[in-house]
Design a protein around this motif. Structure first.
Motif, PDB file in Angstrom:
ATOM      1  N   THR A  60       1.018  -1.023  -0.463  1.00 59.31           N
ATOM      2  CA  THR A  60       0.273  -0.054   0.160  1.00 59.31           C
ATOM      3  C   THR A  60       0.935   1.756  -0.063  1.00 59.31           C
ATOM      4  O   THR A  60       0.579   2.711  -0.137  1.00 59.31           O
ATOM      5  N   GLY A  61       2.204   1.416   0.197  1.00 58.12           N
ATOM      6  CA  GLY A  61       3.129   2.134   0.654  1.00 58.12           C
ATOM      7  C   GLY A  61       2.777   3.316   1.872  1.00 58.12           C
ATOM      8  O   GLY A  61       3.487   3.775   1.624  1.00 58.12           O
ATOM      9  N   LYS A  62       2.365   3.085   2.539  1.00 54.79           N
ATOM     10  CA  LYS A  62       2.014   3.073   4.115  1.00 54.79           C
ATOM     11  C   LYS A  62       2.468   1.548   4.937  1.00 54.79           C
ATOM     12  O   LYS A  62       2.033   1.059   4.860  1.00 54.79           O
ATOM     13  N   LEU A  63       2.992   2.397   5.881  1.00 50.63           N
ATOM     14  CA  LEU A  63       3.431   0.927   7.341  1.00 50.63           C
ATOM     15  C   LEU A  63       2.222   1.671   8.549  1.00 50.63           C
ATOM     16  O   LEU A  63       2.979   2.824   9.131  1.00 50.63           O
ATOM     17  N   LEU A 103       5.840   5.019   3.274  1.00 54.55           N
ATOM     18  CA  LEU A 103       6.918   4.578   2.712  1.00 54.55           C
ATOM     19  C   LEU A 103       8.317   5.010   2.539  1.00 54.55           C
ATOM     20  O   LEU A 103       9.278   4.792   2.206  1.00 54.55           O
ATOM     21  N   ASP A 104       7.767   6.320   1.546  1.00 57.20           N
ATOM     22  CA  ASP A 104       8.988   7.184   1.187  1.00 57.20           C
ATOM     23  C   ASP A 104       9.900   8.177   2.689  1.00 57.20           C
ATOM     24  O   ASP A 104      10.506   8.556   2.479  1.00 57.20           O
ATOM     25  N   ALA A 105       9.304   7.670   3.158  1.00 60.85           N
ATOM     26  CA  ALA A 105       8.949   8.412   4.794  1.00 60.85           C
ATOM     27  C   ALA A 105      10.456   7.465   5.534  1.00 60.85           C
ATOM     28  O   ALA A 105      11.509   7.700   6.334  1.00 60.85           O
ATOM     29  N   PHE A 106      11.410   6.565   4.870  1.00 56.52           N
ATOM     30  CA  PHE A 106      11.706   5.150   5.577  1.00 56.52           C
ATOM     31  C   PHE A 106      13.575   5.196   4.529  1.00 56.52           C
ATOM     32  O   PHE A 106      12.991   4.104   3.437  1.00 56.52           O
ATOM     33  N   PRO A 107      14.154   6.468   4.543  1.00 54.82           N
ATOM     34  CA  PRO A 107      15.466   5.988   3.001  1.00 54.82           C
ATOM     35  C   PRO A 107      15.908   4.843   3.638  1.00 54.82           C
ATOM     36  O   PRO A 107      16.224   4.449   4.990  1.00 54.82           O
ATOM     37  N   GLU A 127     -10.376  -5.698  15.686  1.00 52.93           N
ATOM     38  CA  GLU A 127     -10.936  -4.854  14.696  1.00 52.93           C
ATOM     39  C   GLU A 127     -11.363  -4.462  13.129  1.00 52.93           C
ATOM     40  O   GLU A 127     -11.718  -5.197  12.600  1.00 52.93           O
ATOM     41  N   THR A 128     -10.282  -4.415  12.738  1.00 52.30           N
ATOM     42  CA  THR A 128      -9.232  -3.955  10.991  1.00 52.30           C
ATOM     43  C   THR A 128      -8.615  -4.809  10.606  1.00 52.30           C
ATOM     44  O   THR A 128      -8.820  -5.083   9.439  1.00 52.30           O
ATOM     45  N   GLU A 129      -8.105  -5.858  11.834  1.00 50.13           N
ATOM     46  CA  GLU A 129      -7.303  -6.589  11.347  1.00 50.13           C
ATOM     47  C   GLU A 129      -6.503  -6.505  10.317  1.00 50.13           C
ATOM     48  O   GLU A 129      -5.770  -6.929   9.377  1.00 50.13           O
ATOM     49  N   LEU A 130      -5.584  -5.267  10.862  1.00 46.46           N
ATOM     50  CA  LEU A 130      -4.278  -4.839  10.094  1.00 46.46           C
ATOM     51  C   LEU A 130      -3.247  -4.757  10.602  1.00 46.46           C
ATOM     52  O   LEU A 130      -3.845  -5.166  12.204  1.00 46.46           O
ATOM     53  N   PRO A 131      -2.329  -5.282   9.780  1.00 46.34           N
ATOM     54  CA  PRO A 131      -1.460  -5.674  10.453  1.00 46.34           C
ATOM     55  C   PRO A 131      -0.183  -4.511  10.696  1.00 46.34           C
ATOM     56  O   PRO A 131      -0.257  -3.558  10.043  1.00 46.34           O
ATOM     57  N   LEU A 132       0.075  -4.363  12.315  1.00 46.02           N
ATOM     58  CA  LEU A 132       0.299  -2.959  13.144  1.00 46.02           C
ATOM     59  C   LEU A 132       1.704  -3.227  13.402  1.00 46.02           C
ATOM     60  O   LEU A 132       2.601  -4.255  13.663  1.00 46.02           O
TER      61      LEU A 132
END
Length: 249
Positions: free
Chosen positions: A83-86, A99-103, A136-141
């Motif tokens: 997704t391009g976001k963590l 993810l572009d904040a992670f050089p 609730e969201t089943e989103l991996p954190l």
């Protein structure tokens, strides 16, 4: 995919000190209950559905980063990286970091998306953070580790966990936008030591956060100290050991 055979001998890396794999340290949570070993050689794909083919491809790509044994958490992490976001768990709050904040420092200024993806998986593989699935969201954190076990059977301690026995230490949020991810993780380790009035141990940091790669560890270690974030303090009302990052009023 196959599963690890019982009784597999643990490997020793560099000298006589035992360095345990992520699986041997038994990370907590449902995402670490299932582990896979990709089958060797080619797998017939004609009769497999698209989702299974995708999982097999991911497992083959991730296997070298996880010593050949892949937790289900790694597959979940890899999917969310698409997704391009963590999603990062900070206390009870969830923050989406692009993810572009992670050089990636070792890849230079032209780091590609795949370089960033691999760097994040390497940090996961050595236990710098674990994956926790939101109920609730089943989103991996992404949940940052304050103290990784030194041997099987010991407990994991996490940043912001009120039940952790180690002293709590704030992390400067801005560092995720300005530092390479491996350097930011070094800052997190150093701040936890400072917050507990402990002397940072470079050898332990190298083994636990860089899999024994002293050159990579030294690069992140030195960059962390020179960044200014190790001693960053945003609230003068807090004890020095707390290293609070709240903005002063």
């Amino acid at each position: 995919m196959g599963r690890r055979k019982p009784g597999k001998q643990r490997r020793q890396r560099g000298g006589s000190a035992q360095v345990y794999t992520l699986r041997e340290l038994e990370p907590p949570g449902a995402a670490y209950e299932e582990w896979f070993v990709p089958a060797q050689g080619r797998t017939p794909l004609g009769t497999l559905d698209e989702e299974t083919v995708d999982v097999l491809a991911r497992a083959q790509r991730l296997a070298p980063l996880y010593d050949g044994e892949i937790p289900h958490a790694a597959l979940q992490l890899d999917l969310v990286l698409d997704t391009g976001k963590l999603p990062v768990l900070e206390g009870e709050d969830v923050r989406l970091i692009p993810l572009d904040a992670f050089p990636v420092q070792h890849a230079g200024l032209g780091a590609s998306f795949e370089d960033v993806r691999a760097s994040i998986h390497r940090l996961h593989a050595v236990g710098a953070f674990l994956v926790e699935v939101h109920e609730e969201t089943e989103l991996p954190l992404m949940r940052f580790v304050l103290k990784r076990p030194e041997r099987p059977g010991e407990a994991w301690a996490f940043m912001g966990d009120k039940t952790a026995t180690a002293a709590q230490t704030c992390l400067p949020n801005r560092m995720w936008e300005t530092l390479p991810v491996n350097v930011a993780m070094a800052v997190a380790y150093l701040r936890s030591c400072v917050g507990q009035l402990e002397e940072p141990d470079f050898g332990k940091f190298t083994a636990q956060h860089h899999g024994g790669d002293a050159e990579a560890a030294r690069s992140a270690w030195d960059a962390a100290w020179s960044s200014g974030y190790v001693e960053h303090k945003g609230c003068e009302a807090c004890p020095a050991g707390h290293l609070c990052t709240r903005e002063p009023r």
